[in-house]
Design an enzyme around this catalytic site. Structure first.
Site, mmCIF file in Angstrom:
data_model
loop_
_atom_site.group_PDB
_atom_site.id
_atom_site.type_symbol
_atom_site.label_atom_id
_atom_site.label_comp_id
_atom_site.label_asym_id
_atom_site.label_seq_id
_atom_site.Cartn_x
_atom_site.Cartn_y
_atom_site.Cartn_z
ATOM 1 N N ASP A 54 0.626 -1.108 -0.131
ATOM 2 C CA ASP A 54 -0.018 -0.167 0.034
ATOM 3 C C ASP A 54 0.977 1.348 0.198
ATOM 4 O OD1 ASP A 54 -2.469 -0.876 -0.181
ATOM 5 O OD2 ASP A 54 -2.942 -0.666 2.054
ATOM 6 N N GLU A 79 -4.018 6.662 3.136
ATOM 7 C CA GLU A 79 -4.414 6.173 4.628
ATOM 8 C C GLU A 79 -2.965 5.893 5.263
ATOM 9 O OE1 GLU A 79 -6.301 2.524 4.971
ATOM 10 O OE2 GLU A 79 -6.564 2.630 7.119
ATOM 11 N N ASP A 153 -6.540 5.364 -2.298
ATOM 12 C CA ASP A 153 -6.579 4.069 -1.786
ATOM 13 C C ASP A 153 -5.987 3.066 -2.677
ATOM 14 O OD1 ASP A 153 -7.166 1.711 -0.483
ATOM 15 O OD2 ASP A 153 -9.179 2.087 -0.253
ATOM 16 N N ILE A 155 -5.062 -0.118 -2.449
ATOM 17 C CA ILE A 155 -5.718 -1.204 -2.957
ATOM 18 C C ILE A 155 -6.954 -1.335 -1.834
ATOM 19 C CG2 ILE A 155 -5.499 -3.731 -3.398
ATOM 20 C CD1 ILE A 155 -2.499 -3.560 -3.256
ATOM 21 N N ASP A 156 -8.003 -1.280 -2.417
ATOM 22 C CA ASP A 156 -9.324 -1.292 -1.810
ATOM 23 C C ASP A 156 -9.726 -2.731 -1.616
ATOM 24 O OD1 ASP A 156 -11.267 -0.145 -0.140
ATOM 25 O OD2 ASP A 156 -12.722 -0.512 -1.825
ATOM 26 N N THR A 158 -8.942 -5.082 1.116
ATOM 27 C CA THR A 158 -7.645 -5.896 1.463
ATOM 28 C C THR A 158 -7.983 -7.493 1.470
ATOM 29 O OG1 THR A 158 -6.866 -4.179 2.819
ATOM 30 C CG2 THR A 158 -5.849 -5.939 3.234
ATOM 31 N N ASP A 298 -11.700 6.089 0.156
ATOM 32 C CA ASP A 298 -12.281 5.124 -0.680
ATOM 33 C C ASP A 298 -13.276 5.633 -1.448
ATOM 34 O OD1 ASP A 298 -11.442 2.972 0.774
ATOM 35 O OD2 ASP A 298 -12.658 3.243 2.607
HETATM 36 MG MG LIG Z 1 -10.037 1.088 1.089
#
Ligand SMILES: [Mg+2]
Length: 378
Positions: A54, A79, A153, A155-156, A158, A298
């Protein structure tokens, strides 16, 4: 002037390649899945590999886009922090170095000296991505980068990214789980108004090519700025009987309330970004989420695409309050520039009131009317 769009699309393609690589290359995939087996010996390091993927993707996007648009550099966020602690207790700042060798050496420090994974990742980071997409030449919207900021984001979804299978069959076009729900999400918003302006959804696992089992990605984009709406997608036709997509762990009262109206046209899928994509593609007419489990990174990109298609994304609790006070139109949409007061960490950027994503205002109104009629639905 599609320079910003092109730059972000190229960055999303590179991000998708890194995401694919971590699933395809045994040296990387073994690190990804070992995390979930709970191997205790190396637990800390292994848990952190997904975070490393990420962080690396986030830094690649920041580096590549920031190089072209220096005024955006300090306004590209996600994030994760790029300060990384390895299994030896060292703190390493993950970033893209001037050379591939430099990046590989840095990654080796994070990966506890593991050479092969570090070299594979560094090669992907420094690989040049050439976009061949003639449709981008016609995009003539001027977006001033100095007024913009970016949510990423990397890699949404996970869990599906790490454990999801690549051969899940779709139900009515919607993949209930699996690799298809893992997405790269990039959203540009206006720093002053907080409105989403440009969105990219990249599907790294769109199609698996045989016999090599190599994944092909696919991207979608939308721009909604200064009265101009443009998208790689077309507005899906208005369905007479709408389908609503939910998370399978959505609150039971909300499921029951919606089921009473939508019956078997309720469907379930993993991944917040993927459910928003389903709405943008017309596979579902609305996505309802009662909990504050999504974040600005997101929703920003998908929200911009939905706006470009004539829809949007409202804050569910605020919209319900407005609806119950008699407001029927222009319900409060999510914005992206202000942190939640009194919250700390990632929670500062949560969409705390839940959300409804839609394309046709008619569908939003139907959902709102249904939910507002039941006291404890949300
Ligand atoms: Mg996400």
């Amino acid at each position: 002037m599609a320079a910003l769009l092109k730059s972000l699309l190229a960055a999303s393609e590179k991000a998708a390649r890194i995401a694919q690589l971590c699933r395809q290359e045994e040296a990387l995939f073994s690190l990804l899945i070992e995390e979930k087996r709970g191997v205790d010996k190396n637990k800390k390091f292994l848990q952190d590999f997904k975070t490393l993927a990420d962080v690396l993707i986030q830094e690649v996007i920041k580096h590549d886009v920031g190089k072209e648009f220096p005024e955006l550099q300090d306004h590209i966020r996600g994030e994760e922090s790029n300060k990384f602690e390895n299994g030896l207790g060292e703190t390493v700042v993950v970033q893209v170095c001037p050379t591939q060798e430099g990046t590989a050496a840095l990654l080796q420090r994070v990966l506890d000296r593991k050479q092969t994974p570090a070299e594979l990742l560094a090669a992907a980071v420094h690989q040049e991505v050439v976009l061949s997409d003639p449709s981008l030449e016609d995009v003539a919207v001027v977006i001033p980068p100095e007024n913009m900021a970016v949510w990423i984001d990397p890699i949404d979804s996970t869990n599906q990214y790490i454990r999801g299978r690549g051969n899940i069959q779709p139900v009515g076009g919607i993949y209930p789980s699996g690799l298809r729900s893992a997405l790269v999400l990039i959203g540009v918003y206006d720093r002053r108004s907080g409105e989403p302006v440009l969105g990219i959804i990249n599907e790294p696992f769109f199609q698996e090519e045989l016999p090599m089992h190599r994944w092909q990605s696919k991207y979608h984009w939308g721009i909604s700025y200064g009265g101009t709406n443009l998208s790689s997608l077309s507005r899906p036709p208005l369905q007479p009987s709408p389908r609503v997509v939910l998370s399978s762990n959505e609150k039971e009262t909300l499921q029951k309330t919606l089921a009473a109206v939508y019956g078997e046209r309720l469907c379930f899928a993993s991944g917040a970004g993927y459910k928003m994509l389903c709405v943008a593609l017309g596979l579902a007419d609305a996505y309802v989420l009662s909990e504050g489990s999504t974040f600005k990174w997101d929703s920003c990109g998908p929200h911009a695409i939905l706006r470009a298609l004539g829809g949007g994304m409202v804050d569910l609790s605020e919209a319900l309050r407005a609806w119950r006070a008699g407001q029927r139109q222009q319900l409060p949409e999510l914005t992206y520039h202000q942190a939640v007061e009194g919250s700390v960490g990632a929670e500062r950027w949560a969409n705390q009131g839940g959300l409804v994503a839609y394309i046709y205002p008619e569908h939003l109104e139907a959902v709102m009317a249904t939910l507002a009629a039941v006291d404890d639905a949300v």
